[in-house]
Each structure stands twice: as structure tokens, then as C-alpha cells.
Design a protein around this motif. Structure first.
Motif, PDB file in Angstrom:
ATOM      1  N   GLN A   1       0.821  -1.215   0.000  1.00 56.17           N
ATOM      2  CA  GLN A   1       0.000   0.000   0.000  1.00 56.17           C
ATOM      3  C   GLN A   1       0.855   1.266   0.000  1.00 56.17           C
ATOM      4  O   GLN A   1       0.623   2.186   0.795  1.00 56.17           O
TER       5      GLN A   1
ATOM      6  N   ILE B   1      -0.909   4.999  -0.802  1.00 59.67           N
ATOM      7  CA  ILE B   1      -2.067   5.577  -0.121  1.00 59.67           C
ATOM      8  C   ILE B   1      -1.699   6.939   0.468  1.00 59.67           C
ATOM      9  O   ILE B   1      -0.556   7.210   0.817  1.00 59.67           O
TER      10      ILE B   1
ATOM     11  N   ARG C   1      -7.998   2.870  -2.904  1.00 59.12           N
ATOM     12  CA  ARG C   1      -9.110   2.918  -1.944  1.00 59.12           C
ATOM     13  C   ARG C   1     -10.126   3.990  -2.339  1.00 59.12           C
ATOM     14  O   ARG C   1     -11.262   3.983  -1.885  1.00 59.12           O
TER      15      ARG C   1
ATOM     16  N   ASP D   1      -3.942   5.574  -5.356  1.00 57.14           N
ATOM     17  CA  ASP D   1      -4.570   5.189  -4.101  1.00 57.14           C
ATOM     18  C   ASP D   1      -5.922   4.570  -4.449  1.00 57.14           C
ATOM     19  O   ASP D   1      -6.926   5.265  -4.570  1.00 57.14           O
TER      20      ASP D   1
END
Length: 828
Positions: free
Chosen positions: A25, A28, A125, A123
Motif C-alpha cells: 500500500q 495511499i 481505496r 490510491d
RNA sequence: GGGGAAGUGGCGGAACGGCAGACGCAGCCGCCUCAAAAGCGGCCGGGGCAACUCGUGUGGGUUCAAAUCCCACCUUCCCCA
């Protein structure tokens, strides 16, 4: 061909890194990060099915910017999403019977895979798809807020209708009279449609452009022209023998005494009154003429067709001169534009001149070009400034001044006054198509037009609706259409129109900030932290449409207190150029699409990225060539050969500390490292993004390393370069960079590292070449220490035999000295 | 018709008033190889044996110095009408 040990084995290296970045990740970004924020994004794509290298140019550029900014210590937000509503999905449904939602979702899945394949750091998400009910629910919510504020309204109007796509279009979506999407000639129809009152924001949309220093001038100019603000005078005309009146708008009220006729649009409301006072024959002629224009588009009427009109037989009275002038209806005056009525001043307006010639109308000159006066009849209209003649009390006045004086006079007399006029019109957002956001309005027999309450959102797009390409699919769906009134509970019908897809793309950059919020489209805290977008990257085809709509929305959000700070959503804007293949725009129908999958498989992703950044400056159109990408594959192999065998030795030589310099070769090698580092930083801080020059400097560094690897593989300077090189490659070729970095013994990704700060000490040279000119022509090149004084430099120059020969004993008149660069001796 | 941008080797481009052609592609020569590919080294705007000279769409101008700044024209592309 099996990859050899001395080549960059992209097939076994690139994919594992993508997986690791995902797992760890590393891309992010959160708003509580103490580092300064940097919000950068590329325009979100329509999920048409496959990405090609044209898309890749856009995302690679954005990715290089994002990675460099991250390496400069910023908390970089770089999100991605899908502009997922729109006609192609419906066309697929018509052609192949596939459900538009299923089609769109599988395209998104494929394109998302391809975006990841390009090694672009997002990112995820924050990913949004605008066809997701959790997204379009907020479209509806925003629509209702616009509605409550009087900015969304429905009215009947002549609109652009595309017979092929079976829907209406906004003015911005009609290019040269044709549908922007399918290219069919647009027709005009009278329909009841939803509009957004963007014109209320006209002045703020204009004023806002002035603060956008980071936007291309061209784009700003185009928006200004599109808005088309003009100041002029509106004046009221009486029709002889009738109570009916009409108004005209003119920017040249100084020519008012030159009016010899007036023209009304055939649709003008006063035409009905005229028909009732003129002869039956005249009335019938007006009627026939109006009917002949009924479905003609605005472009045809105002530009393509010859100017044609019909004398109505009625007369209007000039409010100032009280002269009686004939009233015409004509094709070139359109009801929707301005007041729908035009005063004909043939002497000083080209269109009026043409019309007057054709119909033998008098041409009265009222502006004299010179002070001498009128000498000859006009052979062409004079549209410039001058002195007023034959203009009653205003005769003799300069035209510029007369405009003000006459305006004041009209105002005082109560028959007119100064007004501001805009060329652009309200944004038509209704579409008679299925694959879009349903407009959250119901029509009740008792209560009329009623907004769907917020707690009943989203109004879901029904599944399994037959799509034929004829008529509005939602209008035929009785289950969808029939509902109950939220206000009285009685029977009601839903609005069957969906929204223009530009609606959802006008605010998606805010949804990224808070993509999973189910209580609001976004929380203001997130907007406060991240907005505005520091760098927006996308094609120039959106200069008016998307960018104007987004600016309008953002100003509305600002007024509602949902965003703070600048009223402009996009601080800086960059338009990347297209990628051509074989000299043509890539398209499926031409069969010249270079796909991501093939290219990645054949050459590797890093080579593709490097090529796209290297081939031209990013704003230029570039040509994809198979030879060109081969060059970048070779470059990566050179990188590999100049680094990989030396990684173990280089592991202990820090790239953060200048190495000892033992030779001129050492010095130039270390300098080459810092030349790249400087270019890398300069190209983002100048926002020029000319990474082609950075990569050219990387080539020079790698060439120097190749030589050093053969000659002085043990030198500290060389090993320093080996350790520094991945940091210099990271934004452009992220996979090989991380692979080398990890083989240098680093446990964490290179993409979390800082850039190499360019150091002046390393950029210095110990010898410069001084160019010596005599009378501006180069006669010698002398090596000298940097910072050499003018006197010394000139003495050296004069000592050069070649220079002396050119001077031929002549006197030196002037000495030009540019430090560390040049000496020019002017002799005579 | 109006406005804007751009024109540099065979090609993509570099040079943002100071060495034109960085870097790459293509091409040519050499090394390596039985050979080829890959790789490595070299050459690579025109003319001239050379000293030199011409050269950044065309023509002018500003300047000690112009691809770069100014004016006109030509061509291409993009907007607007």
C-alpha cells in the motif's frame, strides 16, 4: 528468446513489483499526514474496453509527476476512477444485446487491470465509478441542491437533437453543427428539458480565469470566448398599428440612426401579433417561411444557408429617430440568441449589408471614416469607429463617445439602457437515454413537479430495460415511471430523462477525497485539506466542456460552504498531446491501435513509459514507432549491464554523500548524476514536465557509466553512480528502479525514498570552454578555469594565434565578455 | 474572415539572446562471431584537399551576437465565426 543474464528481464521483474506495491500500500495518502499535500490527477477515462498507448501517455505523465513530488517530500494524492455512464454502453446493448451495466463493469475490470499493468501508482481505496448507485446517488443529491437554489429548471426550448444518438445535446456538445460523439448533423426540436443555470455564474467564471496562472492561455481564451460577454444597449421598439413591442440588443448603438430595417426570428413572440395586423397574403408567407426553417439547426441557419428573409408588411418605429422601418423575418436571426431581434444597419454591419443588398433595402451611412465626410456611396460596410453623421442631435460626435451618450439618453427616455449579454446559454442536462443518472423529480397530478426527498435517494436505474435505440427506454418502463407523489401520496410519474454524463464528471475530484462516505458526497474537512487540485492533466478537447462545468459546480459548492479556499477547483492544468500511429490517430476502426497488453508483453512496461516520456515534450503530438521503443529497451539493458554486476560493491557507497573525486572521469561521472537530479527536480518545479530532456541526460549518465564499468569499475565515483542511478530512474521506470534498489540491499521500496538533491559542488566543472569570437564569428575555443576574470579571458583570447590572424592588426573597438561562456572582440 | 500555436539533419527532438543539431532512431565503418543476432567502439547537415565557408520555412529589421526578440510573407495544425 530467453532473457540473457545481461539484459533487464522485465517479464520476471515487473509484475512482482506491482504486486508488492499493492501489498505494501505504498501509494495511499491520508489527510492527517503532516507532510504538505499535493493533489494531482489525470482526467478519468471512459471505460471503453481497452487502453492503448495514448491513454498510457496521459497516465505515465501524471505518474511521473506524482512520483517525483512524493520523492520531494509531499503527501501525494493520486486517485483514479471511471466515467462510466454514457452512450457506448447502450450502443453495445443495441448491437449485441449485452446489458449496459454488465458491459461497463467488465470493461472497468479489464481497464483497471491494464492501469495496474502500467505500474501507475494510485490510491485505489478512493476509486470511483460514476455508474455505481453509491456515486450517482450524490449526483441526484447535488441536482436537488441546484434545484432548491433555482439553478436547475425545466422549460420548453428549441434544442439540439441528434437523430442518430436519439437524444438532445448541450450547445457545448455540438461541434460545427454536428454531434460531438457520432458526428451526425444536429436538428432543432422544441422539447421540454432540464437546464442548469450556468449563466448565473458567467461573470464569476470569467473573473476566475484571471487567477489561473497555471492554465494554458489558450484554454482560458477559449473559455472567455465561449462565455462571450459583451456590453451593449437593449432598446424597445414599437410596432406600428399594434400594441406589441420587441427589444433589440446592440453593441453599436451609435449606429442607431442608420437602421433601415429590423429582423425578427420567425419564432419571436411578436411575430404572432404581426400576423394579425398584416394582409392574409403576408401572414401566409411568414407562416410558410417559418415552417421551412422548423427543423433546421442553428448552424445551418446562421452560417451555412444563404441569408433569406420575408418582409412581413409591418413596420416598426425607431425609438430614437422615430423613423418607420420595415420588419422582416429571416433565417439568420435565432430566437434563442440574444433578444431574437436584430436592428439592420447595413452601412456598418456585414450581415446586414448582405441582407440589404439582396432585398434592395436602403443603406444609410451614419459613421464617417474620416473627418472629411461622406464622399462616395459605400461598396462595403464600414464597421470601424469614426464620427457620426446624419444622426440628429448626435451628429459630429465620435462613435466611441456616442455609444455612452446615446445609452444615457435612451435610459433617461425610458426606452432602453445598457445591458450585458453573454454568448453562452444555460447547460442543457436532460438526456433521453437509459445509461445515466435518473433525474430525481416526479410529476404529480395534484402537486405538479416534486423533488424526490433525500431519504429516498438514490432513484435507482431499473435493470432489464429493453434498449432499442428508439425513444427513451425509461419512458417506456411503466414500473419505473409509475410512482407515488412524495408530497401527497397520490399517483405520480417519474421524470424519464437521465443526466448528461458531464454532470458526474464535474465533481468527481471531490468524491475521491471521501469516496466511501454514505452520509454526504464528501466531508468538508477533506475538501479543506486537499483542495484545490494542484495539478490536473488531461486532453485539450475538454477545454470548454468539462472544465467549464466543473468550475461552475465548484463555485456553487463554494457558495454552499461545502468547499473553502480558492473558488477554482484546478490550480494548474496541463494538456498532454495525442499519440499517433503511422501518422494517424489510433482508432479501432482504422485497426491501428497499439494496445497496452501487447506492448507490455513485448517490450516491458518501463520501456513503454520511458518511450512515451522521451519521444516528444508531453504537450506535443507524438508518433508511436516500433523502432523508438526498441531504443528504450536497449537503454534499460544498458542500465542493467552498467549496474547489476556492481550492486554488491556499490551497496556500501551511499548515494546521499558525494564520493571522493580521484580523476576528471570521476568528476564528470558524479556531475552527470547531479545533472539528471537537477533536471528531474527542475522539470516538475517549473511545471514544464519535459521529462524527455531528463531522460536524455539519463542516457548520458548511463553511457558514461558504461565506459566507467569497463575502465574503472572499482572507483568510488562509479559505485556512487551505480547506487544513485535507481533513484534517478524511479519516477519514469519504477520497476527496474525498485529491482536495483532492492538488490542494493534496501528493504523498503525506492518509491518511498527522497530524490537526490542536486548539489552545486557536484555540478561544478573544473574547466570551461570559452568561445572566442571576432566580430561575432567564432575563431577559437579556449579551455579555461571556471570563474576566469574578464581581463584574463581577453588576454587569453588575444594570445590565440587564430584570433590574432583574424584581427589583422586592427583596433579593438569593443569587448564583450559573458562569464564562463564567451569573449567577443569587435574590431575595425 | 478573425484569433492562436508551430516550422531546426533522413526521422523524433535539444538548445528559451551567447559553441546549432544534446539524446535517441535510422544509416555507414570496425571489433567480437564459423555466421547471425545481441553487445562494444567509431563516423554521421551541405560545400571544400585545406584554411575556411554556407546552414534553423522566405524576406527584412533590432543587437557585439538571433533558431531564440520585432515586422511582413509562405506553409501546417488548432480554436472561433
Amino acid at each position: 528468446m530467453a532473457p540473457m543474464a545481461d539484459t533487464y528481464d522485465f517479464r520476471n521483474i515487473e509484475r512482482p513489483w506491482q504486486e508488492r506495491w499493492e501489498r505494501e500500500q505504498i501509494y495511499i495518502a491520508d489527510s492527517d499526514d503532516p507532510r504538505p499535500k499535493y493533489y494531482t490527477m489525470e482526467m478519468l477515462p471512459y471505460p471503453s474496453g481497452d487502453l492503448h498507448v495514448g491513454h498510457a501517455k496521459n497516465y505515465t505523465l501524471g505518474d511521473a509527476v506524482a512520483r517525483t513530488m512524493r520523492m520531494l517530500g509531499y503527501n501525494v494524492l493520486h486517485p483514479m476512477g471511471w466515467d462510466a455512464f454514457g452512450l457506448p454502453a447502450e450502443n453495445a446493448a443495441i448491437a449485441r444485446g449485452i446489458d449496459p451495466g454488465t458491459w461497463t463493469k467488465s470493461n472497468i475490470a479489464n481497464m483497471e487491470r491494464q492501469v495496474r499493468l502500467m505500474g501507475t501508482g494510485y490510491d485505489w481505496r478512493r476509486e470511483v465509478a460514476t455508474c455505481d448507485p453509491e456515486y450517482y446517488r450524490w449526483n441526484q443529491w447535488l441536482f436537488l441542491r441546484l434545484y432548491e437554489n433555482g439553478l436547475a429548471y425545466k422549460r420548453e426550448a428549441p434544442v439540439n437533437w441528434c437523430p442518430h444518438d436519439q437524444t438532445v445535446l448541450a450547445n457545448e456538445q455540438v461541434i460545427d453543427g454536428r454531434c460531438w460523439r457520432c458526428g451526425h448533423l444536429v436538428e432543432r426540436r422544441n422539447l421540454s428539458q432540464w437546464f442548469l443555470k450556468i449563466t448565473d455564474y458567467a461573470d464569476r467564471l470569467l473573473a476566475g480565469l484571471d487567477e489561473l496562472d497555471g492554465w494554458p492561455e489558450r484554454t482560458k481564451t477559449m473559455q472567455r470566448n465561449w462565455i462571450g460577454r459583451s456590453t451593449g444597449v437593449t432598446l424597445k421598439w414599437k410596432i406600428e398599428q399594434s400594441d406589441a413591442t420587441f427589444e433589440t440588443f446592440t453593441t453599436r448603438v451609435d449606429t442607431i440612426f442608420g437602421v433601415t430595417f429590423v429582423v425578427l426570428a420567425p419564432e419571436h413572440p411578436a411575430v404572432a401579433a404581426i400576423k394579425s395586423i398584416v394582409s392574409k397574403k403576408n401572414a401566409a408567407a411568414i407562416e410558410t417561411f417559418a415552417e421551412s426553417l422548423q427543423s433546421k439547426s442553428e448552424l445551418e441557419r446562421t452560417s451555412l444557408m444563404e441569408k433569406e428573409g420575408v418582409a412581413t408588411g409591418a413596420y416598426a418605429i425607431n425609438p430614437l429617430s422615430h423613423e418607420r422601418v420595415p420588419i422582416f423575418v429571416a433565417n439568420y436571426v435565432v430566437a434563442e440568441y440574444g433578444t431574437g431581434a436584430v436592428q439592420g444597419v447595413p452601412a456598418h454591419d456585414e450581415r446586414d449589408f448582405e441582407f440589404a443588398k439582396k432585398y434592395g433595402l436602403p443603406i444609410a451611412q451614419v459613421i464617417a471614416q474620416s473627418d472629411v465626410g461622406v464622399d462616395a456611396p459605400l461598396t462595403e460596410p464600414y464597421t470601424g469607429e469614426g464620427r457620426l453623421i446624419a444622426s440628429g442631435d448626435f451628429t459630429g460626435m465620435r462613435s466611441e463617445r456616442a455609444r455612452d451618450v446615446i445609452a444615457e439618453h435612451l435610459k433617461a427616455a425610458g426606452i432602453g439602457g445598457k445591458t450585458v449579454h453573454y454568448r453562452f446559454r444555460d447547460w442543457l442536462v436532460s438526456r433521453q437515454r437509459y445509461w445515466g443518472t435518473p433525474i430525481p423529480i416526479v410529476y404529480c397530478e395534484r402537486c405538479g413537479e416534486v423533488a424526490v426527498p433525500d431519504d429516498q435517494l438514490p432513484v435507482l436505474l431499473p435493470a432489464d430495460v429493453p434498449i432499442t435505440g428508439e425513444g427513451s427506454p425509461l419512458a417506456r418502463d411503466e414500473q419505473f415511471i409509475n410512482t407515488t407523489c412524495p408530497s401527497c401520496g397520490g399517483p405520480a410519474r417519474r421524470e424519464s430523462d437521465t443526466m448528461d454524463t458531464f454532470f458526474e464528471s464535474s465533481w468527481y475530484f471531490l468524491r475521491y477525497l471521501d469516496a466511501r462516505n454514505d452520509a454526504a458526497p464528501w466531508a468538508i474537512d477533506h475538501a479543506r485539506h486537499w483542495m484545490n487540485v494542484d495539478q490536473y492533466i488531461g486532453g485539450a478537447e475538454h477545454t470548454v466542456l468539462h472544465l467549464l462545468y466543473s468550475r461552475f459546480f465548484y463555485k456553487f459548492f463554494h457558495d454552499q460552504g461545502w468547499v473553502s479556499g480558492s473558488e477554482e477547483p484546478f490550480q494548474r492544468l496541463f494538456h498532454q498531446g495525442m499519440v499517433l500511429y503511422n501518422g494517424e490517430k489510433m482508432s479501432k476502426s482504422r485497426g491501428n491501435v497499439v494496445g497496452i497488453d501487447e506492448t507490455a508483453d513485448k517490450n516491458g512496461v518501463d520501456a513503454m513509459r520511458l518511450f512515451l516520456l522521451y519521444v516528444t515534450p508531453p504537450e506535443d503530438t507524438s508518433d508511436w514507432t516500433d523502432e523508438g521503443i526498441t531504443g528504450r529497451v536497449r537503454f534499460l539493458n544498458r542500465v542493467w549491464r552498467a549496474s547489476e554486476p556492481f550492486l554488491a560493491a556499490a551497496a556500501d557507497v551511499s548515494p546521499r554523500e558525494l564520493p571522493p573525486i580521484a580523476s576528471a572521469e570521476d568528476r564528470s561521472l558524479v556531475r552527470a548524476v547531479h545533472v539528471v537530479a537537477k533536471s528531474m527536480v527542475d522539470e516538475v518545479s517549473s511545471r514544464r514536465f519535459h521529462f524527455n530532456t531528463t531522460i536524455a541526460k539519463l542516457d548520458e549518465l548511463v553511457n558514461a557509466m558504461t565506459t566507467a564499468a569497463q575502465k574503472t569499475p572499482d572507483s568510488r565515483a562509479f559505485l556512487y553512480a551505480v547506487h544513485a542511478l535507481p533513484l534517478l530512474l524511479a519516477p519514469y521506470a519504477p520497476h527496474i528502479a525498485d529491482e536495483l534498489w532492492s538488490r542494493l540491499g534496501h528493504a523498503t521500496s525506492i518509491h518511498l525514498e527522497r530524490v537526490i538533491e542536486p548539489e552545486d559542488a557536484a555540478l561544478e566543472v573544473d574547466e570551461i570552454t570559452l568561445v572566442v569570437q571576432v566580430n561575432g564569428k567564432i575563431r577559437a575555443r579556449i579551455n579555461a578555469p571556471p570563474g576566469i576574470a574578464e581581463d584574463e579571458a581577453i588576454a587569453l583570447a588575444l594570445a590565440d594565434p587564430n584570433v590574432r590572424a583574424q584581427m589583422d592588426g586592427k583596433e579593438v573597438r569593443k569587448r564583450i565578455f559573458v562569464p564562463d561562456k564567451l569573449v567577443n572582440l569587435v574590431v575595425a
